[in-house]
Design a protein around this motif. Structure first.
Motif, short mmCIF file in Angstrom:
data_model
loop_
_atom_site.label_atom_id
_atom_site.label_comp_id
_atom_site.label_asym_id
_atom_site.label_seq_id
_atom_site.Cartn_x
_atom_site.Cartn_y
_atom_site.Cartn_z
N ASP A 195 10.10 25.69 -51.23
CA ASP A 195 10.05 25.35 -49.80
C ASP A 195 11.43 25.26 -49.18
OD1 ASP A 195 7.35 25.28 -49.97
OD2 ASP A 195 7.15 23.11 -49.97
N VAL A 196 12.41 24.74 -49.95
CA VAL A 196 13.72 24.48 -49.36
C VAL A 196 14.51 25.74 -49.01
CG1 VAL A 196 13.93 22.24 -50.49
CG2 VAL A 196 14.80 24.29 -51.64
N VAL A 197 14.09 26.89 -49.52
CA VAL A 197 14.87 28.09 -49.21
C VAL A 197 14.58 28.62 -47.81
CG1 VAL A 197 14.88 28.74 -51.65
CG2 VAL A 197 13.24 29.82 -50.07
N TRP A 198 13.54 28.12 -47.17
CA TRP A 198 13.19 28.62 -45.83
C TRP A 198 12.49 27.51 -45.05
CZ3 TRP A 198 15.19 33.00 -44.06
CH2 TRP A 198 14.71 33.52 -42.84
N LEU A 199 13.30 26.70 -44.41
CA LEU A 199 12.74 25.52 -43.74
C LEU A 199 12.38 25.79 -42.29
CD1 LEU A 199 15.28 22.94 -45.22
CD2 LEU A 199 12.87 23.23 -45.86
N THR A 200 12.91 26.85 -41.73
CA THR A 200 12.73 27.07 -40.29
C THR A 200 11.30 27.44 -39.91
OG1 THR A 200 13.40 29.36 -40.60
CG2 THR A 200 15.11 27.78 -39.97
N ASP A 201 10.61 28.08 -40.82
CA ASP A 201 9.27 28.57 -40.47
C ASP A 201 8.36 28.51 -41.70
OD1 ASP A 201 6.98 29.90 -39.73
OD2 ASP A 201 8.03 31.51 -38.66
N PRO A 202 7.73 27.36 -41.90
CA PRO A 202 6.87 27.17 -43.08
C PRO A 202 5.75 28.20 -43.19
CG PRO A 202 7.31 25.08 -42.01
CD PRO A 202 7.83 26.13 -41.09
N ALA A 203 5.22 28.59 -42.06
CA ALA A 203 4.12 29.57 -42.10
C ALA A 203 4.63 30.91 -42.64
CB ALA A 203 3.52 29.75 -40.71
N GLN A 204 5.82 31.28 -42.20
CA GLN A 204 6.40 32.52 -42.69
C GLN A 204 6.70 32.44 -44.19
OE1 GLN A 204 10.35 33.58 -41.26
NE2 GLN A 204 9.87 35.77 -41.42
N ARG A 205 7.20 31.28 -44.59
CA ARG A 205 7.50 31.07 -46.00
C ARG A 205 6.24 31.20 -46.85
NH1 ARG A 205 8.87 25.44 -46.20
NH2 ARG A 205 6.65 25.21 -46.48
N ASP A 206 5.17 30.60 -46.38
CA ASP A 206 3.91 30.69 -47.12
C ASP A 206 3.41 32.13 -47.19
OD1 ASP A 206 4.06 27.99 -47.40
OD2 ASP A 206 2.53 27.52 -45.90
N ARG A 207 3.58 32.81 -46.10
CA ARG A 207 3.14 34.22 -46.06
C ARG A 207 3.94 35.05 -47.05
NH1 ARG A 207 3.81 34.94 -40.88
NH2 ARG A 207 5.79 36.06 -40.91
N ALA A 208 5.25 34.80 -47.09
CA ALA A 208 6.11 35.55 -48.01
C ALA A 208 5.75 35.27 -49.46
CB ALA A 208 7.58 35.21 -47.74
N LEU A 209 5.53 34.02 -49.75
CA LEU A 209 5.18 33.65 -51.13
C LEU A 209 3.84 34.27 -51.51
CD1 LEU A 209 5.64 32.15 -53.74
CD2 LEU A 209 4.76 30.06 -52.65
N ASP A 210 2.91 34.23 -50.59
CA ASP A 210 1.61 34.83 -50.86
C ASP A 210 1.74 36.33 -51.13
OD1 ASP A 210 -1.34 34.55 -50.96
OD2 ASP A 210 -1.25 35.97 -49.28
N SER A 211 2.60 36.98 -50.38
CA SER A 211 2.76 38.42 -50.57
C SER A 211 3.36 38.73 -51.95
CB SER A 211 3.62 39.03 -49.46
OG SER A 211 4.99 38.70 -49.62
N LEU A 212 4.21 37.83 -52.43
CA LEU A 212 4.77 38.02 -53.77
C LEU A 212 3.68 37.88 -54.84
CD1 LEU A 212 8.16 36.10 -53.44
CD2 LEU A 212 7.85 38.57 -53.65
#
Length: 297
Positions: free
Chosen positions: A251-268
DNA sequence: AATGCGTGGCG
DNA sequence: TCGCCAAGCAT
């Protein structure tokens, strides 16, 4: 185009790249082609040397875990290429007797092998008479033959036909194709071409007075702020940890947009690069012994 | 056919 | 600085 003068220039001036050594196997050439997809030579060099020393054959590569593969890939970029290379190794090991296929049609069935890579392997590893068309070749042909500043929109069929018309009908074909690519890489470059040192005695673009290309707004892909940047940061954390990490470490690598972070992780996860353990932590695929297979690798 | 997919160096 | 570019592929 005078193929003889281009080949002579190549023999004289070519860069001494290790995957061009005659002793290099077809598999190792294939590895170089995967790494060089959209990635500069200087960045590939050290990775390739380590890689082929560690995993010299398809079966050796296939036996590695996805996590080991992704770490060896490091920060070459586009890590899906590493996964496809791993899959490609498995297919060659199990379905082709650990021998890289030598015909374009079969090569095209391999994961991560497209029109360029299939032809590059057939030509450079097996000496076949096939047009090899990459971005460098398209640019050189556009200028030297067509008199245009830049290549038009890619069309595999048309581009390959244009290059086929230039290929010499003898055993110098692989050298000619390598020379065409080399010329585009070091002389006939996209920006500030070094026409003063060009070995071609005839160039349609020069004859025409170097007309500027039409201002085609070929849109440049953004990176900052995209999902790709987030994916890169997430993978950075996972590559550096040999044990699964807690969600908050990602979570700490991308704090500005949690939704985007979740989307990126899901894509991985969807891409099969990352997996989730039963207790909810995250790791590179195949990190643990019992995790093998969870990513379909 | 257009878009998504990493990363870093250079002018 | 920041846009552009670097041996593409898959969808």
């Amino acid at each position: 185009m005078n193929s003889a003068e281009l080949v002579a220039w190549y023999e004289r001036e070519r860069r001494d790249l290790p995957w061009r050594d005659p002793s290099v196997s077809a598999w190792q050439i294939l590895v170089s082609e995967f790494m060089l997809q959209q990635t500069p030579v200087v960045r590939v060099l050290p990775r390739w040397l380590e890689w082929v020393d560690r995993w010299p054959t398809p079966s050796a590569t296939a036996a590695a875990s996805p996590a080991d593969i992704l770490r060896a890939w490091g920060k070459l970029g586009y890590p899906r290429r590493a996964k496809r290379l791993h899959e490609c190794a498995a297919v060659i090991a199990t379905e082709h007797g650990d021998v890289v296929p030598d015909d374009v049609q079969t090569l095209l069935t391999l994961p991560g092998v497209g029109s360029y890579t299939a032809r590059a392997i057939a030509c450079f590893a097996y000496g076949q008479w096939v047009p090899v068309v990459d971005t460098n070749v398209r640019r050189v042909v556009a200028r030297a033959v067509q008199g245009l500043a830049d290549a038009g929109a890619p069309s595999a069929t048309r581009d390959e036909a244009a290059v086929a018309a230039l290929l010499p009908n003898d055993e110098s074909t692989p050298t000619f194709s390598a020379a065409l690519m080399e010329l585009g890489a070091v002389v006939c470059t996209a920006r500030s071409p070094r026409c003063g040192i060009c070995p071609l005695s005839s160039c349609a673009w020069r004859s025409a007075g170097f007309p500027a290309g039409e201002a085609v707004p070929k849109r440049v892909q953004k990176y900052a702020g995209t999902d790709r940047q987030v994916r890169g940061r997430l993978l950075d954390v996972l590559r550096d940890s040999t044990t699964p990490v807690q969600r908050n470490a990602l979570d700490v690598v991308w704090l500005t947009d949690p939704a985007q972070r979740d989307r990126a992780l899901d894509s991985l996860l969807v891409d099969g690069l990352v997996e989730q353990t039963e207790d909810g932590r995250f790791a590179l695929c195949g990190e643990g012994d019992d995790a093998r297979g969870a990513c379909g690798a």
